[in-house]
Design a protein around this motif. Structure first.
Motif, PDB file in Angstrom:
ATOM      1  N   TYR A   1      43.954  47.497  -8.984  1.00  0.00           N
ATOM      2  CA  TYR A   1      45.134  48.376  -8.215  1.00  0.00           C
ATOM      3  C   TYR A   1      44.495  49.107  -6.804  1.00  0.00           C
ATOM      4  CZ  TYR A   1      48.337  52.355  -7.060  1.00  0.00           C
ATOM      5  OH  TYR A   1      49.178  53.152  -6.665  1.00  0.00           O
ATOM      6  N   ARG A   2      45.241  48.996  -6.083  1.00  0.00           N
ATOM      7  CA  ARG A   2      45.063  49.324  -4.515  1.00  0.00           C
ATOM      8  C   ARG A   2      45.645  50.828  -4.248  1.00  0.00           C
ATOM      9  NH1 ARG A   2      47.166  49.788   0.854  1.00  0.00           N
ATOM     10  NH2 ARG A   2      45.619  49.074   2.492  1.00  0.00           N
TER      11      ARG A   2
ATOM     12  N   PHE B   1      40.397  50.017  -4.006  1.00  0.00           N
ATOM     13  CA  PHE B   1      40.876  49.548  -5.134  1.00  0.00           C
ATOM     14  C   PHE B   1      40.202  50.104  -6.380  1.00  0.00           C
ATOM     15  CE2 PHE B   1      41.779  46.663  -1.891  1.00  0.00           C
ATOM     16  CZ  PHE B   1      42.822  46.133  -1.998  1.00  0.00           C
TER      17      PHE B   1
ATOM     18  N   MET C   1      54.295  52.610  -8.103  1.00  0.00           N
ATOM     19  CA  MET C   1      53.163  53.465  -8.251  1.00  0.00           C
ATOM     20  C   MET C   1      52.684  54.177  -7.186  1.00  0.00           C
ATOM     21  SD  MET C   1      50.995  54.620 -10.534  1.00  0.00           S
ATOM     22  CE  MET C   1      51.350  53.459 -12.027  1.00  0.00           C
TER      23      MET C   1
ATOM     24  N   LEU D   1      46.256  53.648 -13.891  1.00  0.00           N
ATOM     25  CA  LEU D   1      45.729  52.732 -12.921  1.00  0.00           C
ATOM     26  C   LEU D   1      44.772  51.541 -13.140  1.00  0.00           C
ATOM     27  CD1 LEU D   1      44.844  55.554 -10.190  1.00  0.00           C
ATOM     28  CD2 LEU D   1      46.947  54.403 -10.606  1.00  0.00           C
ATOM     29  N   GLN D   2      45.398  50.544 -13.326  1.00  0.00           N
ATOM     30  CA  GLN D   2      44.718  49.418 -13.796  1.00  0.00           C
ATOM     31  C   GLN D   2      43.708  48.707 -12.994  1.00  0.00           C
ATOM     32  OE1 GLN D   2      45.073  47.834 -16.657  1.00  0.00           O
ATOM     33  NE2 GLN D   2      46.427  49.021 -17.677  1.00  0.00           N
TER      34      GLN D   2
END
Length: 488
Positions: free
Chosen positions: A40-41, A81, A1, A36-37
């Motif tokens: 997510y960083r 995040f 990602m 983008l869940q």
């Protein structure tokens, strides 16, 4: 990602939107659509700035914006995040660039589309037009109106002139209108008898929504105006059609209906009937008002082009002979100036006007107070009155020219009566002519006129259409008639 993310973001430095907001909005979209869940960083501000070729401070601003809105959360020393408290979202499309979310075309929820809303919207587009009966905006006093509008914007107390006003509309315009209507139409009004609306259709809508309920009976002209009828249908009223002949609505037929059902409202275009342009004869006017008093129904008088009458003086409105307050009288400046200026008026007893003004707030807090005051100034200075006198002379000449053209070039194909007033000629084409086909072919030659499909006409009026003459000058009328003659 991390490798894909920069390909999903782009910046346009020439855009009016600041770059940091472009980045923030795109990240927000990726979170919303599930790309983008939660948890997510994100890339560091330095990394993302290098990849997007922007200043690091720009990315810091973008992240700060999303942190403030709750889309992101920052862990000191560990990074930034996607907020963990966001619900899990099923990703939309693919994240490898092969598929992107499509534009919204269909709602995610169900809704009904009533048939009565399926009515074409007339819009200017062709060079030539024999329209529904529109004015020629080239004649409008636009310079005077522009000066008056500018004056309203710049002079006076700004808190008052630019703030909220009376829901009935500008008092100045209502006061000027009251004097004008009393002088020209024989009404007996004050400013409190007038509600400024955005055209006749809004007056009909307010009356329908505020004074009718499901199951009420409404009597209308037949043929009549679909635009009015769709409002009656919307509230669940039952429409009863009253035939129209060469003398207007058949009031004797209306009385027979009144003997059978309790009529709540009668909608009538008494001066120039729509669509046929005939006037309601004097004896029928008297009898209609007697019926209103006897049976207690509302008379909604739509007087959409009263000022444009060419045979002696126009008949006075029903509202001028209404001592008991049974009539709601409605008109607009659409035909006086231009359809673009949405200012009209609804006239009635003070109590019902006050009620409908309160009702109006549900859909429209107030109208364009600047425009209303500007029109009031044109009334006060006499500009509108002079414009109307000039327009009547011009439109009468165009009516005569157009009718002569129809007689000379289309006499074997059409049947019509020279109208006493208004801006259109009710024209019946030979039944053997495919009017839809002719109108469609005329469009290809940059000429618009109705194909008759919008009017649900009785069989005896089949192939009848309104051909507007007022918005075209002599050469345009000649060219339009020549195109029709060639096509048929």
């Amino acid at each position: 990602m991390m490798q894909v993310l920069p390909t999903l973001l782009s910046v346009e430095k020439s855009s009016r939107l600041p770059v940091y907001l472009q980045v923030a909005n795109q990240l927000m979209t990726l979170i919303r659509n599930g790309t983008l869940q939660s948890g997510y960083r994100l890339l560091s501000t330095r990394q993302l700035a290098l990849m997007l070729k922007v200043h690091r401070r720009t990315v810091v601003q973008a992240y700060d914006e999303l942190l403030a809105q709750g889309w992101l959360e920052s862990h000191t020393g560990n990074g930034t995040f996607v907020a963990k408290n966001l619900p899990e979202i099923e990703p939309v499309g693919k994240v490898n660039g092969q598929k992107s979310p499509s534009n919204l075309k269909k709602a995610g929820f169900h809704f009904d589309e009533p048939d009565y809303l399926n009515r074409s919207v007339l819009k200017a587009g062709t060079r030539l037009h024999l329209d529904d009966g529109f004015p020629d905006s080239r004649l409008a006093p636009l310079e005077d109106l522009s000066r008056a509008y500018r004056s309203q914007l710049l002079h006076g107390n700004p808190y008052v002139r630019l703030g909220y006003g009376d829901t009935k509309g500008s008092f100045w315009l209502r006061d000027e209108l009251s004097a004008y209507l009393n002088e020209t139409r024989g009404l007996k009004t004050t400013a409190e008898n007038i509600l400024i609306v955005r055209g006749v259709i809004m007056g009909i809508h307010l009356t329908t929504a505020g004074l009718l309920k499901a199951g009420d009976y409404v009597a209308v002209d037949s043929p009549g105006w679909f635009g009015a009828n769709m409002n009656f249908v919307r509230v669940g009223a039952k429409i009863l059609e009253v035939p129209v002949d060469e003398y207007g609505m058949d009031v004797d037929a209306l009385e027979k209906i009144c003997m059978k059902q309790p009529i709540r409202l009668v909608y009538v275009t008494s001066h120039h009937h729509y669509p046929t342009t005939v006037a309601l004869r004097a004896d029928r006017r008297i009898n209609l008002m007697k019926l209103a008093e006897k049976y207690g129904f509302i008379v909604f008088e739509d007087d959409y082009d009263y000022d444009f009458h060419y045979l002696s003086k126009p008949l006075l409105p029903l509202a001028g002979a209404d001592p008991t307050g049974m009539v709601l009288y409605c008109g607009s400046f659409t035909k006086t100036i231009s359809p673009a200026f949405r200012v009209g008026y609804l006239v009635g007893a003070e109590d019902v006007i006050s009620y409908l003004a309160r009702f109006r707030r549900i859909i429209d807090r107030q109208g364009d107070q600047m425009l209303e005051n500007a029109i009031a100034e044109l009334f006060k200075t006499g500009v509108l009155q002079r414009h109307l006198r000039k327009s009547v002379r011009v439109y009468k000449q165009r009516r005569d020219t157009f009718c002569e053209l129809l007689k000379t070039h289309l006499n074997d194909y059409v049947n019509f009566q020279v109208p006493d007033g208004g801006m259109a000629v009710w024209t019946r084409f030979d039944p053997a002519i495919d009017l839809k086909a002719v109108a469609a072919r005329a469009l290809q030659k940059d000429l618009y006129f109705s194909d008759g499909s919008l009017s649900k006409l009785p069989l005896q009026l089949h192939n009848g259409v309104r051909l507007g003459f007022a918005s075209s000058n002599q050469s345009e009328l000649e060219e339009s008639v020549e195109i029709i003659r060639a096509l048929i």
